[in-house]
Design a protein around this motif. Structure first.
Motif, mmCIF file in Angstrom:
data_model
loop_
_atom_site.group_PDB
_atom_site.id
_atom_site.type_symbol
_atom_site.label_atom_id
_atom_site.label_comp_id
_atom_site.label_asym_id
_atom_site.label_seq_id
_atom_site.Cartn_x
_atom_site.Cartn_y
_atom_site.Cartn_z
ATOM 1 N N LEU A 26 0.824 -1.210 0.000
ATOM 2 C CA LEU A 26 0.000 0.000 0.000
ATOM 3 C C LEU A 26 0.862 1.265 0.000
ATOM 4 O O LEU A 26 0.520 2.254 -0.649
ATOM 5 N N ASP A 27 1.977 1.210 0.725
ATOM 6 C CA ASP A 27 2.835 2.392 0.843
ATOM 7 C C ASP A 27 3.874 2.495 -0.273
ATOM 8 O O ASP A 27 4.560 3.516 -0.386
ATOM 9 N N GLY A 28 4.027 1.434 -1.067
ATOM 10 C CA GLY A 28 5.059 1.438 -2.093
ATOM 11 C C GLY A 28 6.463 1.417 -1.523
ATOM 12 O O GLY A 28 7.385 1.976 -2.113
ATOM 13 N N SER A 29 6.643 0.782 -0.364
ATOM 14 C CA SER A 29 7.952 0.727 0.298
ATOM 15 C C SER A 29 8.763 -0.439 -0.249
ATOM 16 O O SER A 29 8.305 -1.579 -0.232
ATOM 17 N N LEU A 41 8.006 10.410 2.842
ATOM 18 C CA LEU A 41 7.921 11.745 2.258
ATOM 19 C C LEU A 41 7.456 11.684 0.806
ATOM 20 O O LEU A 41 6.656 12.515 0.365
ATOM 21 N N ARG A 42 7.954 10.714 0.054
ATOM 22 C CA ARG A 42 7.505 10.560 -1.335
ATOM 23 C C ARG A 42 6.044 10.131 -1.400
ATOM 24 O O ARG A 42 5.298 10.537 -2.286
ATOM 25 N N ARG A 69 3.827 21.797 -0.231
ATOM 26 C CA ARG A 69 2.961 21.298 -1.305
ATOM 27 C C ARG A 69 3.776 20.782 -2.484
ATOM 28 O O ARG A 69 3.395 19.819 -3.144
ATOM 29 N N GLU A 70 4.911 21.429 -2.740
ATOM 30 C CA GLU A 70 5.739 21.035 -3.869
ATOM 31 C C GLU A 70 6.541 19.763 -3.586
ATOM 32 O O GLU A 70 6.751 18.938 -4.484
ATOM 33 N N LEU A 71 6.975 19.604 -2.344
ATOM 34 C CA LEU A 71 7.902 18.515 -2.021
ATOM 35 C C LEU A 71 7.218 17.295 -1.410
ATOM 36 O O LEU A 71 7.533 16.158 -1.778
ATOM 37 N N PHE A 72 6.304 17.516 -0.482
ATOM 38 C CA PHE A 72 5.694 16.397 0.239
ATOM 39 C C PHE A 72 4.725 15.648 -0.669
ATOM 40 O O PHE A 72 3.810 16.228 -1.247
ATOM 41 N N LYS A 99 9.129 11.963 -7.031
ATOM 42 C CA LYS A 99 10.482 12.165 -7.527
ATOM 43 C C LYS A 99 11.361 12.901 -6.515
ATOM 44 O O LYS A 99 12.461 13.338 -6.855
ATOM 45 N N LEU A 100 10.891 13.013 -5.293
ATOM 46 C CA LEU A 100 11.656 13.708 -4.255
ATOM 47 C C LEU A 100 13.048 13.094 -4.122
ATOM 48 O O LEU A 100 13.203 11.883 -4.015
#
Length: 355
Positions: A96-99, A261-262, A286-289, A293-294
């Motif tokens: 679910l988290d894509g970890s 964070l991604r 808003r831009e980073l969180f 692609k962070l």
């Protein structure tokens, strides 16, 4: 004087849980269906036995002891069964988290996606990895149920504990869904706190304690008292987990600090940061969180914003308050000194941990 429980005692308990898990999994080998590839079975053996803090079995064991029951193999087996359910939850949560990392190794879905790619099989490696990991998680849930029922306690006792076990499973699934909803919702502190109570707090501390106590025949007063201890401590555990997800050392936690964070994981800490951010900080959040692609530089900037808003300090305060509430509730419960010391020690472990 209050008795103390040495770390060696907890280590010996963990070793007993691991021995029972290894023995249970070994017994499943001969029953693996003929013709079915053994890759899933082998991968799950490695995943379950490859580490972990064994917190849920520990809380279950000490819930049993809190009810006045003696040490013995059946409670160790029943408690260890919770680790198989935890494996199910971790595997599905990583999907679910894509970890892609868990305990310093590839997560289960990543393991099978990489196998597909290396083998040059037909189709989408990512879909194969996810689908195979879903089946692995389902199998761990089924094994957990089997191991719990085969723990060796009388049927009546097993049924008492299983009623709490069933409640815990429902709460975890509901909590996972709430987590998904909160990701597209208001992102408020209240919403994030509801998620951690349902998804992690009760499943990590409260319900394992109550399962152990119920297995031992505890009355409603002790069950409720363990809940008063477990709920705030479980909240503190997850708040610490959220801090480590952003500020932890990947070499210690076994997970990348970029994942949460991604993903844009709607944690209490991020909700606090957003609520306290000024205009320029809000724009950068808003831009980073939640940006898939962070990069590492962006993560550094995000961490600086979180600290500048005071969100990290507020989380640390929330952890302290909840730990104090938990230990305060425990002080009112009549318990053997060894049990009280073990639970106080676990409270310090889950709130002060680095992984």
């Amino acid at each position: 004087m209050t008795a103390t429980v040495a770390p060696a005692d907890a280590s010996r308990l963990r070793a007993r849980f691991d021995a029972e898990l290894a023995a249970f999994l070994e017994r499943q080998g001969p029953d693996w269906p003929d013709g079915a590839p053994r890759g899933v079975f082998t991968a799950l053996q490695r995943f379950v036995l490859a580490g972990g803090k064994r917190l849920r079995p520990l809380f279950c064991y000490w819930g049993w002891r809190a009810a006045g029951a003696a040490d013995g193999r059946p409670i160790v087996v029943a408690a260890a069964a919770l680790e198989l359910f935890h494996a199910f939850a971790l595997i599905h949560d990583d999907i679910l988290d894509g970890s892609d990392r868990r305990r310093g190794e590839p997560s289960v879905h990543r393991l099978f996606a990489d196998l597909h790619a290396r083998s040059s099989w037909r189709g989408d490696p990512e879909a194969y990895g996810r689908n195979t990991a879903l089946l692995c998680g389902d199998l761990c849930a089924a094994w957990s149920d089997q191991m719990f029922h085969e723990c060796g306690l009388p049927t009546e006792q097993v049924h008492r504990g299983y009623a709490v076990f069933a409640l815990m499973r429902t709460e975890v699934i509901a909590g996972e869904y709430l987590d998904l909803v909160s990701g597209v919702g208001d992102g408020s502190v209240a919403s994030a706190l509801t998620v951690i109570r349902m998804k992690a707090a009760r499943y990590t501390v409260t319900r394992p304690l109550q399962i152990g106590a119920a297995l031992a025949g505890a009355g409603p007063e002790l069950i409720a008292a363990l809940g008063e201890f477990g709920d705030p401590l479980g909240d503190a555990f997850q708040l610490r987990d959220d801090v480590l997800g952003v500020f932890g050392d990947p070499a210690v936690t076994g997970k990348s600090v970029l994942d949460d964070l991604r993903e844009g994981k709607p944690t209490v800490m991020m909700a606090l940061a957003r609520s306290a951010a000024d205009r320029s900080q809000t724009v950068r959040l808003r831009e980073l969180f939640g940006n898939p692609k962070l990069d590492a530089d962006g993560a550094v900037e995000l961490r600086e914003i979180i600290e500048a808003t005071g969100a990290r300090d507020r989380i640390e305060q929330m952890i302290r308050i909840r730990k104090e509430a938990a230990t305060g509730a425990l002080a009112a419960v009549p318990l053997p000194d060894s049990v009280r010391a073990a639970l106080v020690g676990l409270a310090s472990q889950v709130t002060g941990r680095q992984s």
